[in-house]
Design an enzyme around this catalytic site. Structure first.
Site, PDB file in Angstrom:
ATOM      1  N   ASP A  63       0.820  -1.208   0.000  1.00  0.00           N
ATOM      2  CA  ASP A  63       0.000   0.000   0.000  1.00  0.00           C
ATOM      3  C   ASP A  63       0.857   1.263   0.000  1.00  0.00           C
ATOM      4  O   ASP A  63       1.849   1.341   0.719  1.00  0.00           O
ATOM      5  CB  ASP A  63      -0.885  -0.022   1.259  1.00  0.00           C
ATOM      6  CG  ASP A  63      -1.888   1.101   1.294  1.00  0.00           C
ATOM      7  OD1 ASP A  63      -2.872   1.021   0.545  1.00  0.00           O
ATOM      8  OD2 ASP A  63      -1.677   2.065   2.056  1.00  0.00           O
TER       9      ASP A  63
ATOM     10  N   GLU B  45       1.666  -0.561  -4.998  1.00  0.00           N
ATOM     11  CA  GLU B  45       0.724   0.514  -5.322  1.00  0.00           C
ATOM     12  C   GLU B  45       1.568   1.770  -5.472  1.00  0.00           C
ATOM     13  O   GLU B  45       1.910   2.434  -4.497  1.00  0.00           O
ATOM     14  CB  GLU B  45      -0.321   0.705  -4.210  1.00  0.00           C
ATOM     15  CG  GLU B  45      -1.404   1.676  -4.660  1.00  0.00           C
ATOM     16  CD  GLU B  45      -2.085   2.462  -3.545  1.00  0.00           C
ATOM     17  OE1 GLU B  45      -3.120   3.063  -3.813  1.00  0.00           O
ATOM     18  OE2 GLU B  45      -1.558   2.487  -2.412  1.00  0.00           O
TER      19      GLU B  45
END
Ligand code: GLC
Length: 537
Positions: free
Chosen positions: A210, A260
Site C-alpha cells: 500500500d 501501489e
C-alpha cells in the site's frame, strides 16, 4: 498450521495472471451480521473458480478500528474478528490453492492504526521517548508550538499533523488515526520483514504494498515546495533499498511483490520494477485514461515501452476500491477524472458506460501482462451515488467537509441473489446500504444470462487461459482507422476495439472468438464494441 505451500514447481504465474481484488467487508457475509467475512469468501470459492481467476488479492483483513476501511491496521499478525480468525485465513488460503487460486495480501507499511500497540506505547511514553522514535513526532512551530511542524497536507484533506495534549505533533499523510511510521528506524524495517515472513509462512503467494512510494520521508521534514526535487515524501531513493530487502525475502518463498505506486512519471515508476525490486506495480496511467482511442493507445505504448527494459510484465487495471466504478466512469460525458477527487451527480449514461465497460474488459484481458479485476466489476456494477449521508463511512467524505463524496460508492456489498436488498449478501442491515434496482446485477441473475457481464468475463477469462498468445508475450498494432484499437497477439489472435462513433470493418478473420456486444448484420463492429478474432481467410 495448514500445509498450504504449493507442491508443484512454481512458474512465474504472476506475469500473465488474472487477479481478483476482494474487499472482504463487501464480498459475502457468512454469519449474516451485515459485514462480509472469510466464511463468506470460502463459501464463494466455487464462484471465483468458475470465474476463472488465478489469484485473490485481499484488501487489509487485519484487526482495524476502520478509520480508513481497514487501511488503518492495528495488528498485522491477526484477522479482524468481524472477518474470522487466523486459523480460518489459513484454511481459506489452502482451500483457494486447492481450487487453483493463489492468495495475495495487502501490507500497509506507511502507517499503522492509532490503536496499534506501538502508537499506544508512544502516546503513553510521552515527548522525547524512544517509543516516539518509531513515528514522526515533532514539537510545533510558533511561540507555543501551536503551529504544525511543517505545511504538509493529508491525502484526505486538512493538515498532515495532529497535536497531542502533551504538546507534541505527529505526522499522518492520511487520516489522524493513521500515524506514519519512521522508516529510518531499524525496528520499523525489521518488523515489516518479520510480517512478510509471517504471511509467506502461511502460504500466501504475494503481497500488495500500500502507498508504496510514500513510505520514506526526508528526515528534516522540510516544507513542500512545488518543483523541489527530491520530493520530501514521494518516490524517494531510499525506498529502493527497502524493497530490495523485501525482494530477498519474497524470493526465498517464490513470493510476489506488487506495488501501489502512483507516479505520473513512467520512467520513475519502472525503477521500482528493476529485477531485484518489486515484481509488478499497478498501472494507474491506463486506469486514468478516458474512453479515447488515442489516449489509451498512447498509454499502452508507453506502458510497454517502459516495462521492456526492466523485464517486468505490464499490469492492466480498470478499477479498485478507491476509484469510480467503470460502468459509471465510462458513462460520463467527460470521462477524464481525477483519482483523488471523486465526483457524484455528473450526468451518466449507464447504457453507454456499460457497453464501454464490456469493450474495455476485452481490451484489458487481451493486453500483454497481468490484469486486475475489482470485485463487482464482473457484474458490471455501477457506482452507488445516493448513499444517505448518515451511512457514509469514508474519511475522504468527512475530511473534505462533504465536498468529496468519498469512495463508499464503489464499496457497496455485492448482490448475489434475489430481487431486493440484501440480495443474498447476508444480514439485514449491511454496513453500507445497497440500492434498490440491483436485481439485474446479482450473480444469480447474470449467471443465467448469456448476455450478462458475468458471462462475458467468464468466457473471456476462459479463452484467455486457453489462448497461448494471451497473458504475457508480444503484441503488435494492426492498421486501423483513427479511433479504433486493433492489435495482434502471438499466433493468429487479434483484438479490435471500436471507440469511434460509427461501425467499422473488421480485418480478415476466420472466426469471431468473442464479442462484447452484437456485431452489425453486415459483420461490422459497432461503436463502443470490442471483438476477439482468429485472423486469416
Ligand atoms: C491506498 C489504499 C487506500 C487507502 C490509502 C491509505 O491508496 O488503496 O484505500 O486509503 O492507501 O492506506
Amino acid at each position: 498450521m495448514a500445509d498450504t505451500q504449493p507442491t508443484e514447481a512454481t512458474d512465474e504465474w504472476w506475469r500473465g495472471a488474472a487477479i481478483y481484488q476482494v474487499y472482504v467487508r463487501s464480498f459475502a457475509d457468512g454469519d449474516a451480521d451485515g459485514t462480509g467475512d472469510l466464511a463468506g469468501v470460502r463459501s464463494r470459492l466455487p464462484y471465483l473458480a468458475a470465474l476463472g481467476v488465478d489469484a485473490l488479492w485481499f484488501s487489509p483483513w487485519y484487526p482495524s478500528p476502520l478509520a480508513d476501511g481497514g487501511y488503518d491496521v492495528a495488528d498485522y499478525r491477526a484477522i479482524d474478528p468481524a472477518f474470522g480468525t487466523l486459523a480460518e485465513a489459513e484454511k481459506l488460503i489452502a482451500e483457494a490453492r486447492g481450487a487453483g487460486i493463489r492468495t495475495i495480501i495487502d501490507i500497509v507499511p506507511n502507517h499503522v492504526s492509532d490503536r496499534h500497540v506501538w502508537f499506544q506505547a508512544a502516546l503513553a511514553a510521552g515527548p522525547g521517548s524512544v517509543e516516539r522514535e518509531l513515528f514522526h513526532f515533532r514539537p510545533g512551530r510558533g511561540e507555543n508550538g501551536e503551529l504544525p511542524p511543517n505545511g504538509w497536507r493529508s491525502q484526505f484533506g486538512g493538515p498532515a499533523w495532529t497535536r497531542l495534549p502533551d504538546g507534541d505533533w505527529y505526522l499522518h499523510l492520511f487520516a489522524p488515526e493513521q500515524p506514519d511510521l519512521n522508516w529510518d528506524h531499524p525496528s520499523v524495517r525489521k518488523e515489516h520483514e518479520d510480517v512478510l515472513r509471517f504471511w509467506f509462512d502461511r502460504g500466501v503467494a504475494g503481497v500488495r504494498i500500500d502507498s508504496a512510494a510514500m513510505v520514506a520521508k526526508d528526515p528534516l521534514l522540510p516544507d513542500f515546495e512545488e518543483g523541489r526535487d527530491p520530493h520530501p515524501y514521494i518516490d524517494r531513493d531510499e525506498l529502493h533499498e527497502i524493497y530490495r530487502s523485501w525482494r530477498t525475502i519474497a524470493d526465498s518463498y517464490d513470493g510476489v511483490l506488487i506495488g501501489e505506486v502512483w507516479l505520473p512519471d513512467a520512467e520513475r515508476f519502472v525503477r521500482y520494477l528493476r529485477p531485484d525490486e518489486l515484481h509488478t506495480a499497478f498501472n494507474f496511467d491506463f486506469l486514468a485514461c478516458p474512453w479515447d482511442a488515442a489516449r489509451l493507445r498512447a498509454s499502452i505504448d508507453l506502458t510497454l515501452a517502459v516495462h521492456a527494459p526492466v523485464g517486468a510484465p505490464a499490469t492492466w487495471v480498470l478499477a479498485n476500491h478507491d476509484v469510480t466504478r467503470t460502468a459509471t466512469r465510462y458513462g460520463r460525458a467527460d470521462t477524464g477524472f481525477d483519482f483523488k477527487t471523486k465526483a457524484h451527480g455528473i450526468p451518466t449514461d449507464l447504457v453507454v458506460g456499460t457497453r464501454r465497460a464490456r469493450a474495455a474488459a476485452l481490451l484489458t484481458l487481451a493486453l500483454p501482462g497481468s490484469v486486475y479485476l475489482y470485485q463487482g466489476e464482473e457484474l458490471g456494477l455501477p457506482e452507488v451515488e445516493d448513499i444517505p449521508a448518515d451511512r457514509l463511512q469514508d474519511p475522504m467524505y468527512f475530511r473534505s467537509g462533504g465536498t468529496d463524496p468519498g469512495r463508499d460508492g464503489c464499496r457497496v456489498p455485492l448482490p448475489w441473489s434475489g430481487d431486493a436488498p440484501p440480495y443474498g449478501f447476508g444480514g439485514e442491515r449491511l454496513w453500507l446500504p445497497q440500492p434498490d434496482g440491483w436485481a439485474r446485477y446479482t450473480a444469480e441473475a447474470e449467471q443465467a444470462d448469456p448476455e450478462s457481464m458475468l458471462t462475458l468475463y467468464r468466457t473471456a477469462l476462459d479463452l484467455r487461459r486457453a489462448e497461448p498468445g494471451l497473458g504475457e508475450g508480444p503484441m503488435s498494432w494492426l492498421d486501423s482507422a483513427g479511433e479504433v484499437l486493433a492489435f495482434r497477439r502471438d499466433g493468429d489472435f487479434a483484438c479490435v476495439v471500436n471507440l469511434s462513433e460509427t461501425p467499422v470493418d473488421l480485418p480478415g478473420h476466420r472466426q469471431v472468438l468473442l464479442a462484447s456486444g452484437p456485431l452489425g448484420e453486415d459483420g461490422r463492429l459497432p461503436r463502443d464494441t470490442a471483438v476477439w478474432l482468429r485472423l486469416g481467410e
